[in-house]
Write a protein that holds these residues in place. Structure first.
Motif, PDB file in Angstrom:
ATOM      1  N   SER A  20       0.829  -1.205   0.000  1.00  0.00           N
ATOM      2  CA  SER A  20       0.000   0.000   0.000  1.00  0.00           C
ATOM      3  C   SER A  20       0.864   1.256   0.000  1.00  0.00           C
ATOM      4  O   SER A  20       2.084   1.181   0.170  1.00  0.00           O
ATOM      5  N   SER A  21       0.223   2.405  -0.211  1.00  0.00           N
ATOM      6  CA  SER A  21       0.843   3.740  -0.085  1.00  0.00           C
ATOM      7  C   SER A  21       2.013   3.984  -1.028  1.00  0.00           C
ATOM      8  O   SER A  21       3.127   4.235  -0.591  1.00  0.00           O
ATOM      9  N   GLY A  22       1.750   3.942  -2.312  1.00  0.00           N
ATOM     10  CA  GLY A  22       2.792   4.260  -3.286  1.00  0.00           C
ATOM     11  C   GLY A  22       2.388   5.416  -4.178  1.00  0.00           C
ATOM     12  O   GLY A  22       1.466   6.167  -3.855  1.00  0.00           O
ATOM     13  N   PHE A  23       3.080   5.573  -5.275  1.00  0.00           N
ATOM     14  CA  PHE A  23       2.718   6.626  -6.232  1.00  0.00           C
ATOM     15  C   PHE A  23       3.334   6.358  -7.603  1.00  0.00           C
ATOM     16  O   PHE A  23       4.292   5.590  -7.724  1.00  0.00           O
ATOM     17  N   VAL A  24       2.760   7.016  -8.607  1.00  0.00           N
ATOM     18  CA  VAL A  24       3.302   6.972  -9.968  1.00  0.00           C
ATOM     19  C   VAL A  24       3.404   8.410 -10.455  1.00  0.00           C
ATOM     20  O   VAL A  24       2.459   9.184 -10.318  1.00  0.00           O
ATOM     21  N   ASP A  25       4.561   8.785 -10.988  1.00  0.00           N
ATOM     22  CA  ASP A  25       4.736  10.122 -11.556  1.00  0.00           C
ATOM     23  C   ASP A  25       4.407  10.085 -13.036  1.00  0.00           C
ATOM     24  O   ASP A  25       4.951   9.266 -13.765  1.00  0.00           O
ATOM     25  N   VAL A  26       3.514  10.973 -13.460  1.00  0.00           N
ATOM     26  CA  VAL A  26       3.143  10.992 -14.877  1.00  0.00           C
ATOM     27  C   VAL A  26       3.346  12.378 -15.463  1.00  0.00           C
ATOM     28  O   VAL A  26       3.477  13.369 -14.746  1.00  0.00           O
ATOM     29  N   LYS A  63       2.770  15.228 -12.768  1.00  0.00           N
ATOM     30  CA  LYS A  63       1.820  15.040 -11.680  1.00  0.00           C
ATOM     31  C   LYS A  63       2.106  13.718 -10.972  1.00  0.00           C
ATOM     32  O   LYS A  63       2.384  12.715 -11.616  1.00  0.00           O
ATOM     33  N   ARG A  64       2.035  13.736  -9.662  1.00  0.00           N
ATOM     34  CA  ARG A  64       2.215  12.518  -8.867  1.00  0.00           C
ATOM     35  C   ARG A  64       0.852  11.990  -8.456  1.00  0.00           C
ATOM     36  O   ARG A  64       0.062  12.715  -7.852  1.00  0.00           O
ATOM     37  N   ILE A  65       0.559  10.757  -8.820  1.00  0.00           N
ATOM     38  CA  ILE A  65      -0.734  10.168  -8.473  1.00  0.00           C
ATOM     39  C   ILE A  65      -0.516   9.049  -7.458  1.00  0.00           C
ATOM     40  O   ILE A  65       0.267   8.120  -7.693  1.00  0.00           O
ATOM     41  N   ALA A  66      -1.191   9.179  -6.333  1.00  0.00           N
ATOM     42  CA  ALA A  66      -0.981   8.221  -5.241  1.00  0.00           C
ATOM     43  C   ALA A  66      -1.651   6.885  -5.546  1.00  0.00           C
ATOM     44  O   ALA A  66      -2.714   6.830  -6.159  1.00  0.00           O
ATOM     45  N   ILE A  67      -1.003   5.817  -5.095  1.00  0.00           N
ATOM     46  CA  ILE A  67      -1.584   4.486  -5.175  1.00  0.00           C
ATOM     47  C   ILE A  67      -1.981   4.075  -3.769  1.00  0.00           C
ATOM     48  O   ILE A  67      -1.170   4.150  -2.838  1.00  0.00           O
ATOM     49  N   ILE A  68      -3.227   3.694  -3.595  1.00  0.00           N
ATOM     50  CA  ILE A  68      -3.696   3.333  -2.259  1.00  0.00           C
ATOM     51  C   ILE A  68      -3.197   1.937  -1.888  1.00  0.00           C
ATOM     52  O   ILE A  68      -2.678   1.720  -0.808  1.00  0.00           O
ATOM     53  N   ARG A  69      -3.349   0.995  -2.809  1.00  0.00           N
ATOM     54  CA  ARG A  69      -2.948  -0.378  -2.493  1.00  0.00           C
ATOM     55  C   ARG A  69      -2.719  -1.200  -3.751  1.00  0.00           C
ATOM     56  O   ARG A  69      -3.247  -0.889  -4.818  1.00  0.00           O
ATOM     57  N   TYR A 122      -1.713   8.243 -16.735  1.00  0.00           N
ATOM     58  CA  TYR A 122      -1.442   7.348 -15.598  1.00  0.00           C
ATOM     59  C   TYR A 122      -1.453   5.891 -16.050  1.00  0.00           C
ATOM     60  O   TYR A 122      -0.563   5.114 -15.724  1.00  0.00           O
ATOM     61  N   LEU A 123      -2.474   5.529 -16.845  1.00  0.00           N
ATOM     62  CA  LEU A 123      -2.580   4.137 -17.294  1.00  0.00           C
ATOM     63  C   LEU A 123      -1.407   3.742 -18.188  1.00  0.00           C
ATOM     64  O   LEU A 123      -0.870   2.645 -18.080  1.00  0.00           O
ATOM     65  N   ARG A 124      -1.008   4.655 -19.071  1.00  0.00           N
ATOM     66  CA  ARG A 124       0.115   4.361 -19.963  1.00  0.00           C
ATOM     67  C   ARG A 124       1.387   4.122 -19.162  1.00  0.00           C
ATOM     68  O   ARG A 124       2.157   3.205 -19.434  1.00  0.00           O
ATOM     69  N   LYS A 125       1.596   4.985 -18.167  1.00  0.00           N
ATOM     70  CA  LYS A 125       2.821   4.858 -17.371  1.00  0.00           C
ATOM     71  C   LYS A 125       2.801   3.570 -16.552  1.00  0.00           C
ATOM     72  O   LYS A 125       3.786   2.844 -16.483  1.00  0.00           O
TER      73      LYS A 125
END
Ligand SMILES: [Zn+2]
Length: 477
Positions: free
Chosen positions: A101-107, A114-120, A171-174
């Motif tokens: 849990s608690s990650g992120f992906v930079d797009v 933009k940094r999009i958080a990943i919940i789990r 986000y999906l592409r990354k």
């Protein structure tokens, strides 16, 4: 009223393991129906699931690559519901204690980062597949294929931080690129190994509380995700503007009609009566193992992108495109091994090559022009054998026939004319045919120079060396 979209994405990615998550059946796609099944994945009484260690390894790799924390202790849970493609009457998933849990992906969206958080990120098994036959003589009926039952999935849940359909697609592409760089998912959206559901609600700009959301399903390409979200934003805006409420529900995207339609009212988590699966022991992850997996991660898309910008001094935009897939990045670097001019190679890949591939709906893996052949063609330009203009035709021919550039140039007689006396003759012919333009040019109409160049190039079918044409025209005029 102006509204702000609030979008969260749930991605299901199929892990590239050879066998299923809780049994040793094959995960291969496209086999005859119900040939990859056993008592475990068809849910026969008395059979017991055994966890596939590689699924845990791949999930940890995905989690580390997206900066998630790995839980030292996690559990499988049963998600109970009935459907004919789910023979056990429940899906084995993770609920209260997911593996990570608690990650992120930079797009990157246009010029903005933009940094999009990943919940789990959690593990689960896939369900089977129903095939509906509406046209049979026996009347409409359905078949069920359990080959997919028990195929390992990870579910990646983003925070509702996405604010536009473009951001969702980026986000999906990354995310897809990351999983493919890790070699844990083939990313094939058509075959369903990378699929996405979207939650979307609107709220008045500036408002903090969330609006009522709908869940969108059945979007099997990046373009359809974007189209479905665009449609849903328009639909919800119209309802809110009329003072009507949004109904919390699951809606299906219909790509052919370009609309979403209600499928069922949205279920809540408690409807599934989740509870820890008593057939499976808790997962206790050894920290040394996580350390070793972290050390073995490959170069990931954003790291590669930064390196391309630094090492090859290409623009950020180029680097983003070239690192959108591992194969494309490899193709680029393979070209550079032979022809070390990074920006020129990048231009050719991004314009000519990607255009041809897009037209044929082919992936770079299916490209009929090997990297070596493209690089060797670029050398021919530098060596003065072909002009940049002819090179585009040579490239098209290479793409169509799979032949090498030098073969094509020889066959078609496209070798650049660098013979000064031959070009000189053509220049004299052209000037002789256009006495009026020569007169005007001499009176100061400089623009006509381009006209003369064009005429000479036309007369030589684009084969004259442009520099020589320029020099000789200037001299003669
Ligand atoms: Zn099985």
């Amino acid at each position: 009223m102006e509204y702000e979209p609030v979008i969260g994405l749930e991605v299901h990615a199929q892990m590239l393991t050879k066998s299923k998550i809780f049994c040793s059946c094959s995960t291969a796609f496209g086999a005859d129906p119900n040939t990859h099944t056993c008592p475990v994945c068809t849910g026969l009484p008395g059979s017991l699931p055994v966890l596939n260690r590689t699924v845990v390894e791949y999930t940890i790799r995905a989690a580390l690559a997206t900066h998630c924390e790995i839980a030292p202790y996690s559990l499988f849970a049963r998600k109970n519901y009935f459907y004919p493609d789910l023979p056990k009457g429940y899906q084995i998933s993770q609920y209260e204690l997911p593996l990570s849990s608690s990650g992120f992906v930079d797009v990157q969206v246009d010029k903005d980062k933009k940094r999009i958080a990943i919940i789990r990120i959690h593990m689960e098994e896939d369900a089977g597949k129903l095939m509906h036959d509406l046209s049979s003589e026996r009347g409409a009926h359905s078949y069920v294929d359990f080959n997919r039952t028990g195929v390992p999935l990870i579910e990646i849940v983003s925070a509702p931080e996405i604010r536009s359909p473009e951001e969702a697609a980026a986000y999906l592409r990354k995310l897809r690129a990351i999983l493919m760089f890790l070699d844990i998912c083939d990313g094939n959206m058509e075959e369903g190994s990378f699929r996405c559901d979207a939650n979307i609600s609107l709220r008045p700009k500036g408002q903090k509380t969330l609006g009522v959301k709908t869940e969108l399903k059945n979007m099997n390409s990046f373009r359809n995700v974007q189209r479905a979200l665009d449609y849903e934003i328009r639909r919800q805006t119209a309802l809110l503007d009329q003072g009507e409420g949004i109904i919390q529900e699951t809606r299906l995207w219909d790509a052919a009609r370009g609309v979403t339609s209600s499928m069922r009212s949205k279920e809540e988590a408690h409807d599934y009566r989740y509870f820890p699966d008593p057939d499976l022991v808790p997962i206790v992850v050894d920290l040394e193992w996580v350390k070793a997996l972290k050390a073995s991660l490959p170069e990931l898309p954003n790291t590669k992108k930064e390196r391309f910008i630094r090492e090859y001094e290409i623009p950020e935009y180029d680097a983003e495109v070239l690192t959108s897939s591992k194969s494309l990045a490899n193709y680029y670097e393979a070209c550079l091994q032979i022809y070390a001019k990074p920006k020129i190679v990048s231009n050719w890949i991004m314009s000519e090559l990607l255009r041809e591939l897009k037209r044929d709906e082919r992936e770079i893996e299916e490209c009929p022009v090997p990297a070596k052949n493209l690089a060797e063609m670029l050398k021919l330009i530098d060596d003065g054998l072909i002009s940049g203009r002819i090179a585009k035709s040579v490239f098209e021919e290479m793409y169509q026939s799979g032949k090498k550039a030098d073969e094509i140039v020889k066959e078609k007689g496209w070798i650049q004319v660098t013979d000064t006396s031959a070009i000189e003759r053509t220049v004299e012919e052209v000037l002789g045919k256009h006495p009026k333009e020569v007169e005007e040019y001499k009176k100061g109409k400089d623009k006509l120079f381009g006209f003369f160049v064009g005429q000479v190039m036309k007369a030589t079918q684009g084969k004259a060396n442009p520099q020589l044409v320029n020099d000789l025209l200037k001299k003669k005029l």
